[in-house]
Design an enzyme around this catalytic site. Structure first.
Site, short mmCIF file in Angstrom:
data_model
loop_
_atom_site.label_atom_id
_atom_site.label_comp_id
_atom_site.label_asym_id
_atom_site.label_seq_id
_atom_site.Cartn_x
_atom_site.Cartn_y
_atom_site.Cartn_z
N ASP A 1 8.95 15.57 10.46
CA ASP A 1 8.53 15.28 9.09
C ASP A 1 7.01 15.37 8.94
O ASP A 1 6.38 14.51 8.35
CB ASP A 1 9.06 13.91 8.66
CG ASP A 1 9.18 13.79 7.14
OD1 ASP A 1 9.12 14.84 6.46
OD2 ASP A 1 9.34 12.67 6.64
N GLY B 1 11.65 1.36 2.39
CA GLY B 1 11.10 0.03 2.08
C GLY B 1 9.63 0.15 1.74
O GLY B 1 9.14 1.24 1.43
N ASN B 2 8.93 -0.98 1.81
CA ASN B 2 7.52 -0.97 1.43
C ASN B 2 6.60 -1.05 2.65
O ASN B 2 6.99 -1.54 3.70
CB ASN B 2 7.20 -2.17 0.54
CG ASN B 2 7.83 -2.02 -0.83
OD1 ASN B 2 8.13 -0.90 -1.26
ND2 ASN B 2 8.03 -3.12 -1.50
N GLY C 1 11.74 5.26 0.44
CA GLY C 1 13.16 5.02 0.51
C GLY C 1 13.52 3.96 1.55
O GLY C 1 14.48 3.22 1.40
N ILE D 1 0.82 -1.21 0.00
CA ILE D 1 0.00 0.00 0.00
C ILE D 1 0.85 1.26 0.00
O ILE D 1 0.33 2.36 -0.09
CB ILE D 1 -0.99 0.04 1.19
CG1 ILE D 1 -0.26 -0.20 2.50
CG2 ILE D 1 -2.11 -0.97 1.00
CD1 ILE D 1 -1.14 0.00 3.73
N GLY D 2 2.15 1.11 0.10
CA GLY D 2 3.01 2.29 0.07
C GLY D 2 4.45 1.90 -0.19
O GLY D 2 4.86 0.79 0.13
N ARG D 3 5.17 2.78 -0.83
CA ARG D 3 6.58 2.52 -1.09
C ARG D 3 7.39 3.74 -0.69
O ARG D 3 6.88 4.85 -0.73
CB ARG D 3 6.83 2.30 -2.58
CG ARG D 3 6.24 1.03 -3.13
CD ARG D 3 6.39 1.05 -4.65
NE ARG D 3 5.37 0.24 -5.29
CZ ARG D 3 5.52 -1.04 -5.58
NH1 ARG D 3 6.65 -1.65 -5.28
NH2 ARG D 3 4.55 -1.72 -6.15
#
Ligand SMILES: *[C@@H]1O[C@H](CO)[C@@H](O)[C@H](O)[C@H]1NC(C)=O
Ligand SMILES: *[C@@H]1O[C@H](CO)[C@@H](O)[C@H](O)[C@H]1NC(C)=O
Ligand SMILES: *[C@@H]1O[C@H](CO)[C@@H](O)[C@H](O)[C@H]1NC(C)=O
Ligand SMILES: *[C@@H]1O[C@H](CO)[C@@H](O)[C@H](O)[C@H]1NC(C)=O
Ligand SMILES: *[C@@H]1O[C@H](CO)[C@@H](O)[C@H](O)[C@H]1NC(C)=O
Ligand SMILES: *[C@@H]1O[C@H](CO)[C@@H](O)[C@H](O)[C@H]1NC(C)=O
Length: 633
Positions: free
Chosen positions: A416, A299-300, A297, A293-295
Site C-alpha cells: 500500500d 479507525g482513528n 476505515g 490527526i487522521g481517520r
C-alpha cells in the site's frame, strides 16, 4: 510440683519450636526460588522505588502460575499464608533488606491465599472459556515469548480470556488469572522462563546497578555495544551464511532463524512498550476529538504525549472483537520485526479489554511532525516542496522499501505504498508507514492471491488483474509516488472527456516523445540540474512500467538515485494494453505518428472501476482522495 514442671516443659516446647507446630502453620508450597533463579541473586531491573508494590504483585503471580502448573490449584492453602509471606520476604530481603512487603504495600496476611473467588482450580478456569478460544491461546502462546512480535500475538489472545468475577484482596485478582493460566499451561516453557516472565508478567529480571542514574548509562552502553556486536556479527556471518545456504539449500535456514531472532531481541527489547489502557487514555486526553490527526476505515489516529514526554501517534482500531484481532496482531508483528530510519518506528502497543469500551487495540508509533507527503503535494499547505527536499524524500522512501524487500527477514511486501503513507518527520526525512496490508514474503516467493488489496492508481497491473504479488508490485507503486513527487499531480486524474487517466501513462507519453522534463512540476523551488531531474523522471517511468520484468528492484533504484554515473537503462516499449479499445490504439498511433502502440488510458483504473465487487469502504489515512480497493476476483 510435677505438674508445674510438666507445664514448664510444655511452655518451653511451644516457645522454642513454634514453627514446628504443624497443626497451625503449614509449610509454604509456593516455590519462591524461581524468583531468585530468574534474578540471578541481583536486584531485578523492574524493581524500583516507584513500582515496588507492582513488582511484588507481578512476582507473586509468576510464583502462583508455577504453583498452578504443578498442582492445578491457583492458591496455596490458608494455613500456609504465614510461611509463604516469610519466603517471599526473604527473597526480597536478598536485594532490598529494609523493605517490608506487607506493611509497605498494605497486603494482609491472608491475601496470599486469596484471589478470584469463583476460580480455584485449572478446571474452574477452563469451564469459563470456550474450547476454540482456548485452542487459539494455546496456539499463539506456545512459543518463546522473548521477542516482541510473538509476545504481542500472545498477549492479544490472552486479553480475549475472561477476567471477570469478584476477588478478595489485591495481591492476585481475577484480571491476572488469564496470564497466570497461560504461563502455566499454554506456554511450553512455563512461568520460570525469562521471556514468559517478561511478556506475561512484565517482569524484567535482568540485574542492574542499584542507583537509578546508572540505568541510563547501562542502556546507552548496552546499545553501543550491541551496535558494534551487530555490525561484526552481520559482516562476519553474512558471507559465511550465504555460502552455507547456497551449499545446503534449504538446510541453511536454521542459521538464518537463529541470527534473526537474536537481532530481534537485541535491538527491540530496549524500546517496545506494552501500554496499559490508562496510559493511552491519559496520553490522548481520553481519546479527545482535538487529538485526532487522521481517520480511516480501520479507525482513528490520535496524537498523544507519553510519560517520557515524547509525542506519539496512536492508531486505534475500531470494531475490535475477540475473534477479529488478526489485523491488529498482524500489523504489530510486521512493524515490530523491522527497524530502519525510513520506516515508521513502533513505540509500543496496547491490548486491553475494558468494561465499557470492550476490546481496545492500539498501535503506538513515533509522531511525524510534518504529516504525509500527500498533505504537502496536494494539501492546502500552499508552500511547494523544494527539489532538495523532494530528492531526500524520494531517496528515503526508496531506501525504506529496499530494506523491507532485502534487509528484513523474512522480506516484506508493503502493498500500500502511496503518498499518504509516506510520512515526514521534523527534518523531512521520509518514513514509510501503515503496515496494515503488508505481507511477509519468505524466500522471495511469488504469491498468486485471490484477494487483491491496495489503492487505485497505485496498484501494479499484474497484481490488480491476476493477483500476482511480488516485490515488483511495490516498485510499481513507488514509481507512481515518485511521479507524483516530481509532477505535483495525482496518480489518477480525469482528463477533458471525463475519462480517468493514469499519471503513469501521461508521463510515459511525454518521455517517449523526448519531453521528460515536462513531467517536472512548474515553479518548483530550487530546481536541481536538468540531467538529475530527467534521471528521476526516467527512474519513475521505469518503475511504473506495466510489465513486471521491465521494473528495476528497489536496490537498483537506490543505486541509480545515489550514484551520479549510474545511468537508467532504456525503457522498453509498452505492450498493447489489455483493456484499451480499438479507438484508443488508433488515436495513439495517429497522434504519435510512429508505428509503436501505446495507450493514453490506464490499465488498472478501468478494470477495477468496472468491477462490481470493488469497495471504497477502506479508504484511509489523512485526507487521501484515492479510493481503496479490496476486492475479490
Ligand atoms: C505462624 O507463624 C507466624 C510466623 O512465625 C506466627 O507469627 C504466627 O503466630 C503463627 N501462627 C500460628 C497460628 O501459630
Ligand atoms: C492446611 O490446609 C490444607 C487444606 O486446607 C490441609 O489439607 C492441610 O492438612 C493443612 N495443613 C496443616 C499442617 O494443617
Ligand atoms: C523451585 O524452583 C527451582 C528453580 O526453578 C528448582 O530448582 C527447584 O527444584 C524448585 N523446588 C521445588 C521444591 O520444586
Ligand atoms: C491492598 O488493599 C489494602 C486494603 O485492603 C490497602 O490498604 C492497600 O493499599 C492495597 N495495596 C495495594 C498495593 O494496592
Ligand atoms: C461467584 O462467587 C460468588 C460468591 O461466592 C457467588 O455468589 C456467585 O454466584 C459466583 N458466581 C459464579 C458465576 O459462580
Ligand atoms: C506446546 O508445544 C509442545 C511442543 O510442540 C507440545 O508438546 C505441547 O503439547 C504444546 N502445548 C499446548 C498447550 O498446546
Amino acid at each position: 510440683m510435677t505438674l508445674f514442671f510438666f507445664f514448664n516443659l510444655l511452655t518451653l516446647f511451644f516457645f522454642t519450636l513454634p514453627f514446628h507446630s504443624l497443626s497451625l502453620n503449614a509449610t509454604c508450597p509456593l516455590n519462591f526460588t524461581i524468583l531468585t533463579t530468574l534474578s540471578g541473586g541481583g536486584r531485578p531491573s523492574s524493581f524500583d522505588s516507584t513500582t515496588r508494590c507492582q513488582f511484588i504483585r507481578q512476582a507473586f503471580r509468576l510464583v502462583q502460575s508455577d504453583y498452578l502448573r504443578r498442582t492445578t490449584f491457583f492458591l496455596p492453602p490458608l494455613n500456609s499464608s504465614d510461611s509463604c509471606w516469610q519466603s517471599f520476604q526473604s527473597y526480597v530481603n536478598s536485594f532490598e533488606p529494609t523493605f517490608n512487603i506487607r506493611s509497605f504495600c498494605g497486603f494482609e496476611t491472608s491475601f496470599i491465599s486469596q484471589g478470584c473467588v469463583n476460580i480455584t482450580t485449572k478446571s474452574d478456569f477452563e469451564a469459563l472459556v470456550t474450547n476454540s478460544v482456548l485452542q487459539d491461546v494455546n496456539h499463539n502462546c506456545n512459543q518463546s515469548l522473548e521477542n516482541n512480535s510473538p509476545c504481542a500475538l500472545c498477549t492479544t489472545s490472552v486479553s480475549t480470556l475472561p477476567a471477570s468475577g469478584p476477588s478478595i484482596g489485591n495481591l492476585s485478582d481475577c484480571t491476572a488469572y488469564p496470564s497466570v493460566y497461560v504461563a502455566a499451561f499454554s506456554n511450553r516453557f512455563g512461568p520460570s522462563d525469562p521471556g514468559t516472565a517478561k511478556c506475561l508478567f512484565s517482569l524484567d529480571f535482568s540485574s542492574e546497578g542499584s542507583s537509578g542514574g546508572k540505568k541510563k548509562v547501562v542502556i546507552v552502553v548496552v546499545s553501543v555495544v550491541c551496535v558494534f556486536v551487530l555490525f561484526f556479527v552481520i559482516v562476519g556471518f553474512f558471507g559465511y551464511w550465504k555460502l552455507k545456504r547456497k551449499r545446503r539449500g534449504m538446510g541453511g535456514n536454521n542459521t538464518e532463524m537463529d541470527l534473526g531472532s537474536g537481532l530481534d531481541s537485541m535491538d527491540q527489547s530496549t524500546t517496545l512498550i506494552r501500554f496499559t489502557i490508562d496510559d493511552v487514555k491519559k496520553s490522548t486526553k481520553n481519546f479527545h476529538r482535538d487529538n485526532i490527526i487522521g481517520r480511516g476505515g480501520y479507525g482513528n489516529v490520535y496524537r498523544g504525549v507519553i510519560s517520557d514526554g515524547s509525542e506519539v501517534a496512536l492508531k486505534r482500531f475500531k470494531n475490535c472483537s475477540a475473534a477479529g484481532d488478526a489485523s491488529f496482531t498482524h500489523e504489530v508483528e510486521v512493524i515490530a520485526s523491522i527497524r530502519h530510519v525510513n520506516l515508521v518506528a513502533l513505540r509500543g502497543y496496547c491490548s486491553a479489554t475494558t468494561k465499557y469500551e470492550g476490546y481496545q487495540r492500539i498501535i503506538v508509533t513515533d509522531l511525524m511532525k510534518n504529516g504525509s507527503l500527500h498533505d504537502h503535494l496536494f494539501g492546502s499547505m500552499g508552500i511547494k516542496l523544494s527539489w532538495p527536499t523532494r530528492q531526500q524524500i524520494a531517496l528515503g522512501t526508496a531506501r525504506g522499501l529496499a530494506y523491507l524487500h532485502y534487509g528484513a527477514q523474512p522480506s516484506i511486501i508493503h502493498r500500500d505504498i502511496k503518498a499518504s503513507n509516506i510520512l515526514l518527520d521534523d527534518r523531512f526525512e521520509a518514513k514509510v508507514a501503515d503496515f496494515g496490508l503488508a505481507k511477509f514474503n519468505p524466500e522471495g516467493m511469488t504469491h498468486m492471491s485471490t484477494r487483491v488489496a491496495g489503492t487505485m492508481g497505485y496498484v501494479a497491473p499484474e497484481y490488480a488483474l491476476y493477483g500476482q504479488l511480488t516485490e515488483r508490485s511495490d516498485v510499481f507503486s513507488f514509481g507512481v509516488v515518485l511521479l507524483e513527487l516530481l509532477s505535483g499531480r495525482k496518480a489518477l486524474q480525469t482528463d477533458n472527456d471525463g475519462q480517468p487517466s493514469a499519471l503513469t501513462d501521461w508521463a510515459w507519453s511525454l518521455v517517449r516523445t523526448g519531453r521528460a522534463l515536462d513531467v517536472v512540476e512548474d515553479g518548483m523551488p530550487e530546481p536541481g540540474p536538468q540531467q538529475v531531474l530527467e534521471k528521476y523522471v526516467l527512474i519513475a517511468v521505469l518503475c511504473s512500467h506495466p510489465q513486471l520484468y521491465a521494473r528495476p528492484t528497489m536496490d537498483q533504484v537506490v543505486k541509480m538515485m545515489e550514484t551520479a554515473d549510474e545511468s537508467v537503462p532504456s525503457i522498453p516499449e509498452r505492450p498493447i494494453p489489455f483493456v484499451a479499445g480499438r479507438l484508443d490504439i488508433e488515436r495513439t498511433v495517429s497522434m504519435s505518428g510512429s508505428g509503436q502502440l501505446s495507450s493514453p488510458t490506464g490499465y488498472q483504473p478501468y478494470t477495477l472501476e468496472s468491477d462490481p465487487h470493488s469497495s471504497n469502504s477502506n479508504s484511509k489515512e489523512e485526507g487521501s482522495s484515492s479510493p481503496k480497493i479490496l476486492s475479490t476476483y
